[in-house]
Enzyme design. Structure first.
Site, PDB file in Angstrom:
ATOM      1  N   GLU A 286     -17.974 -28.457  26.353  1.00 39.17           N
ATOM      2  CA  GLU A 286     -16.602 -28.630  25.851  1.00 39.17           C
ATOM      3  C   GLU A 286     -16.013 -29.744  26.680  1.00 39.17           C
ATOM      4  O   GLU A 286     -15.762 -29.585  27.864  1.00 39.17           O
ATOM      5  CB  GLU A 286     -15.816 -27.325  25.963  1.00 39.17           C
ATOM      6  CG  GLU A 286     -14.549 -27.328  25.126  1.00 39.17           C
ATOM      7  CD  GLU A 286     -13.362 -27.928  25.856  1.00 39.17           C
ATOM      8  OE1 GLU A 286     -13.110 -29.146  25.659  1.00 39.17           O
ATOM      9  OE2 GLU A 286     -12.720 -27.209  26.618  1.00 39.17           O
ATOM     10  N   CYS A 320      -7.249 -29.503  27.814  1.00 37.92           N
ATOM     11  CA  CYS A 320      -8.010 -30.328  26.882  1.00 37.92           C
ATOM     12  C   CYS A 320      -7.432 -30.240  25.477  1.00 37.92           C
ATOM     13  O   CYS A 320      -7.734 -31.065  24.626  1.00 37.92           O
ATOM     14  CB  CYS A 320      -9.476 -29.927  26.892  1.00 37.92           C
ATOM     15  SG  CYS A 320      -9.754 -28.164  26.781  1.00 37.92           S
TER      16      CYS A 320
END
Length: 522
Positions: A286, A320
């Site tokens: 990720e 993020c």
């Protein structure tokens, strides 16, 4: 309490949460500065080189002293996990589930203590910190529920049509072996517990490598695994810098799989390094995002303002999933921007342990310097509507505090439209039609999260056309942030992820196992 904490509900918590958090942070402040070892094969290990964890709230505040793990330490941790796998991977899956449910319950019991550490070490506000700690337990519990629901991933298949014989065919998903979890600084509880829990419940053993900025939070979480009496070597902890202990784990061909959460550059480096091994191994990545929010001419602007500023500036933009690009229809641009500027200017920046504070410090000096560089660059070409400066007055001078920043009028080809800044900086642009906005939203290498505000018909069009793994429409709790296991599975497309399976969702555990078909002829 009937209240259930998630990132969507955290804006209206009961008073009990505040009271218990304040008690925990007072206790935590009185027990700082201890030394912690590595934990390998059930034993604590100390070395000659140390790593200090200091608070971004106050650089003089020593939180703890940790070991600088060596390549030998990393290798020993993998070997310990390999030895433990021989029994852990063969346990009845119901026993592994029971162990992991016990871990989740211990995290529940310590959620306020973990939140206090997250506040001091990451700079999270109290509700963000409580959310991170609670999500750690919920991710593990979700993995247990999912494994149970799928009956351990054992499926009876069709029988071969063999005359005179009876065939039995079964598909079984089995663990790979030793799994390395490399977790980020911004969610050190949830993004350590989530992948570690998934790896463990599926039968893998684990080596955890936390970010060098947040070893204390991960150590406190790790102790929850230890206190659940998992067999020795099933879970191991190696602290230190990524280029030493982290790289040693990446280069170790005895590791069977990896989960990494962090920057695109580091994630791709890990992927390429692992590919040099003797055969393909799973790498779950990720790697961040450059997340857009689109506001149509028919949007509810109050909702849009709330959703955007919460997503842009929660955890100082160090998510993020942060809303870093906002595209607004020209007919409502001025009204939306006025509301957003007003909300941003009202934010309180300061010690995140205080109840009224919305934004704490950025994580370290490098982030502090990057903020200066980015705002200088953006201010030279566009217009800074609010923020754009360091905050150094009074108690703020001891930490890495910056002002939440909104920028407009930046040229379309400026590199910061596509580069993840991981800071409280959001860029604004107007558009004339939704097709143009969608083209801009998708014109990046990332595809993690995205938000939209408009009619239901427009939202359906948005969902069908946006290139992102986590999408939201008309959500004031967070335009592009706030995923929670079982509600919003979290993972990215394109440069944001590697597997297409989202954490906290119904397909995530599959990435931690490989299939074996078994045929028996009687």
């Amino acid at each position: 309490m009937s209240f259930r904490l998630t990132y969507a509900t955290m804006y209206n918590p009961p008073d009990t949460l505040h009271t218990r958090f304040e008690e925990a942070i007072d206790t935590m402040r009185g027990n700082l500065g201890m030394e912690y070892g590595l934990h390998i094969g059930g034993e604590e290990r100390v070395g000659s080189r140390k790593l200090e964890s200091r608070s971004p709230i106050d650089k003089n505040l020593l939180l703890g002293v940790f070991q600088e793990g060596t390549p030998r330490d990393a290798g020993d941790a993998v070997q310990a996990a390999r030895q433990a796998f021989r029994t852990w991977g063969r346990l009845p899956w119901q026993e592994r589930v029971a162990y992991l449910r016990k871990v989740a319950s211990i995290i529940d019991d310590r959620v306020y203590d973990l939140a206090a550490a997250l506040c001091l070490e990451v700079g999270k506000t109290r509700m963000e910190a409580l959310g991170d700690a609670q999500e750690a337990a919920d991710l593990i519990r979700f993995a247990c529920d999912d494994f149970e629901k799928n009956n351990g991933y054992r499926v009876q298949l069709a029988r071969d049509p063999l005359e005179g014989y009876t065939s039995t065919n079964v598909s079984v998903l089995r663990p790979y072996g030793v799994w390395v979890v490399i977790s980020p600084f911004n969610f050190p509880a949830a993004l350590t517990a989530g992948p570690a829990g998934a790896a463990l419940v599926t039968g893998n053993t684990v080596v955890i490598k936390p970010a060098e900025d947040t070893p204390l939070s991960v150590r406190m979480l790790f102790d929850c695994f230890l206190d659940a009496d998992l067999p020795q070597g099933v879970v191991n902890l190696v602290t230190g810098h990524g280029e030493v202990s982290g790289q040693s784990l990446v280069d170790n061909h005895a590791v069977d799989g990896y989960t990494f959460t962090g920057s695109h550059a580091v994630g791709m480096h890990i992927l390429r390094s692992v590919a040099k091994g003797p055969y393909p191994r799973p790498v779950i990545l990720e790697m961040g995002g450059k997340n857009p929010t689109i506001v149509s001419s028919s949007a509810n602007l109050d909702r849009a303002v709330a959703g955007i500023y919460r997503s842009a500036f929660g955890l100082q933009g160090q998510k993020c999933s942060a809303a870093s690009r906002v595209y607004v229809h020209e007919s409502v641009y001025d009204s939306l921007v006025d509301g957003l500027v007003d909300a941003t200017r009202k934010m309180i920046v300061g010690d995140p342990a205080r109840k009224e504070v919305f934004m704490g410090p950025v994580i370290n000096e490098a982030a502090y310097r990057n903020f200066q560089q980015h705002t200088t660059s953006l201010g030279a070409e566009g217009r800074i509507l609010t923020g754009g400066k360091l905050l150094q007055e009074g108690e703020l001078e001891k930490g890495y505090f910056v002002a939440p920043t909104l920028v407009e009028g930046v040229r379309p080809n400026h590199p910061l439209w596509k580069q993840e800044m991981f800071l409280p900086i959001t860029m604004l642009e107007k558009f004339s039609d939704l097709g143009q906005a969608m083209s801009l939203a998708n014109d990046v290498d990332f595809g993690l999260t995205a938000g939209f505000f408009g009619t239901q018909e427009e939202a359906d069009w948005f969902f069908e056309n946006i290139e992102a793994g986590v999408t939201y429409a008309n959500r004031p709790q967070g335009a592009s942030t706030g995923a929670w296991p079982g509600y919003q599975p979290f993972g990215g497309w394109k440069g944001s992820g590697s597997t297409g399976k989202n954490s906290g969702g119904p397909y995530y555990l599959l990435s931690y196992m490989h299939e074996q078909s078994r045929t028996l002829i009687e």
